[in-house]
Design a protein around this motif. Structure first.
Motif, mmCIF file in Angstrom:
data_model
loop_
_atom_site.group_PDB
_atom_site.id
_atom_site.type_symbol
_atom_site.label_atom_id
_atom_site.label_comp_id
_atom_site.label_asym_id
_atom_site.label_seq_id
_atom_site.Cartn_x
_atom_site.Cartn_y
_atom_site.Cartn_z
ATOM 1 N N ALA A 243 84.363 33.833 65.710
ATOM 2 C CA ALA A 243 84.497 32.838 64.545
ATOM 3 C C ALA A 243 83.197 32.152 64.319
ATOM 4 O O ALA A 243 82.359 32.262 65.219
ATOM 5 C CB ALA A 243 85.566 31.664 65.068
ATOM 6 N N SER A 244 82.860 31.771 63.262
ATOM 7 C CA SER A 244 81.621 31.113 62.799
ATOM 8 C C SER A 244 81.436 29.810 63.665
ATOM 9 O O SER A 244 82.464 29.223 64.239
ATOM 10 C CB SER A 244 81.701 30.741 61.254
ATOM 11 N N LYS A 245 80.218 29.334 63.900
ATOM 12 C CA LYS A 245 79.876 28.163 65.000
ATOM 13 C C LYS A 245 80.598 26.970 64.373
ATOM 14 O O LYS A 245 80.744 26.848 63.086
ATOM 15 C CB LYS A 245 78.475 27.951 64.752
ATOM 16 N N PRO A 246 81.393 26.143 65.392
ATOM 17 C CA PRO A 246 81.098 26.212 66.760
ATOM 18 C C PRO A 246 82.277 27.111 67.590
ATOM 19 O O PRO A 246 82.164 27.087 68.685
ATOM 20 C CB PRO A 246 81.313 25.024 67.204
ATOM 21 N N GLY A 247 82.902 27.996 66.806
ATOM 22 C CA GLY A 247 83.937 28.963 67.280
ATOM 23 C C GLY A 247 85.061 28.170 67.629
ATOM 24 O O GLY A 247 85.279 27.039 67.252
ATOM 25 N N GLY A 248 85.877 28.889 68.028
ATOM 26 C CA GLY A 248 87.372 28.453 68.208
ATOM 27 C C GLY A 248 87.833 28.430 69.762
ATOM 28 O O GLY A 248 89.220 28.389 69.890
ATOM 29 N N THR A 249 86.837 28.245 70.802
ATOM 30 C CA THR A 249 87.101 28.077 71.940
ATOM 31 C C THR A 249 86.293 26.951 72.810
ATOM 32 O O THR A 249 85.371 26.471 72.402
ATOM 33 C CB THR A 249 86.179 29.527 72.844
ATOM 34 N N ASP A 250 87.057 26.504 73.681
ATOM 35 C CA ASP A 250 86.698 25.471 74.621
ATOM 36 C C ASP A 250 85.548 26.147 75.374
ATOM 37 O O ASP A 250 85.984 26.459 76.764
ATOM 38 C CB ASP A 250 87.690 24.922 75.327
#
Length: 299
Positions: A243-250
């Motif tokens: 995904a584009s920044k900042p993404g979809g991850t912790d």
């Protein structure tokens, strides 16, 4: 052919090099900004001076795939300075001037609305996104092979999202022998996953799903891979967030748990910039030629 058409290419990465080459081949008049280290390679191009009357001739402006930041600044790997896209000079372009970007943001939307210029976010187009999914899938494979010590064949793979990239990923990993599950939100998408011989996962309530896997790939541009999901992953698992920044991850929690997590937006520009640039150039040229024809017909 784009003979007599004035196009500015501003900032970006190696994909822009292919776009510039194509524009030169099509006989467009090309202006460059943000290519200080490469201008000698394009002797036919003109340095763009936004404070001059050059902007009054521009029929199109091509921004990087990443567009601008939230203040209108444009970055590029071939320059040491930021370029500012603002009202002060954009309003001096012709009314028909079209602004092309990969992705847009509130700043770009507001600016182009204010000066009444057409903005085309290319990554929102199905043709660009589908073509672009090819190098994205190949780049994802490369990353996974580089960062794991086990084969994809036989691995448990979860892909979150069945969009244009997710579809390509699901098909490719299935063909490589992985056991693939795909996170979806609609019954229609769940049916498609089932028809492909894969396992659907309900993304509307991931807390109730078994998310244990060897490889977790996220394509959703908001936080979905949170601490509850990361806790289920074995220590050897790899997270690849497209995904584009900042993404979809912790990412902080993943690091805390010792889980390797990679944020990898813009893979086409990294693993296959020539192909990715050609995709954008072909679509932009088609749109520009269509615009030229329309203007000719209206005269």
């Amino acid at each position: 052919m784009l003979t007599g058409y004035h196009v500015a290419v501003i900032g970006g990465d190696a994909r822009q090099i292919e776009i510039i080459r194509r524009l030169n081949e099509w006989n467009a008049i090309v202006y460059l900004a943000g290519f200080d280290q490469l201008n000698e390679s394009f002797t036919e191009a003109i340095d763009l001076d936004v404070d001059s009357k050059q902007v009054e001739k521009l029929d199109a402006i091509i921004l990087p795939v990443a567009g601008t930041d939230d203040q209108g600044r444009i970055d590029g790997i071939f320059t040491n300075r930021l370029i500012q896209l603002d009202e002060s000079w954009l309003k001096n372009t012709p009314e028909h001037c079209t602004v092309f970007t990969g992705i847009t943001n509130p700043y770009l939307n507001k600016l182009t609305d204010k000066v009444n210029r057409t903005l085309i976010p290319l990554m929102d187009r199905d043709d660009v996104a589908i073509y672009n999914s090819i190098p994205t899938v190949e780049g994802t494979l490369l990353l996974i092979i580089q960062h794991t010590d086990f084969t994809i064949h036989g691995s448990q793979v979860i892909i979150l999202g069945l969009g244009r990239v997710g579809m390509g990923l699901a098909r490719t990993f299935h063909q490589l022998g992985a056991e693939v599950s795909v996170g979806v939100r609609s019954t229609k998408s769940a049916a498609r996953v089932y028809e492909m011989g894969l396992t659907p996962i309900n993304m509307n309530d991931l807390k109730t799903e078994n998310m244990e896997c060897d490889i977790l790939i996220n394509t959703v541009p908001h936080l979905v891979v949170d601490s509850l999901i990361i806790k289920q992953l074995p220590s050897h698992a790899l997270i690849v967030d497209l995904a584009s920044k900042p993404g979809g991850t912790d990412f902080k929690f993943a690091e805390k748990r010792g889980i390797k997590a990679i944020l990898a937006p813009g893979l086409p520009g990294i693993v296959a910039p020539k192909t990715a640039g050609r995709i954008i150039a072909d679509v932009v040229s088609h749109l520009l030629v269509s615009q030229v024809r329309k203007e000719t017909e209206d005269e």
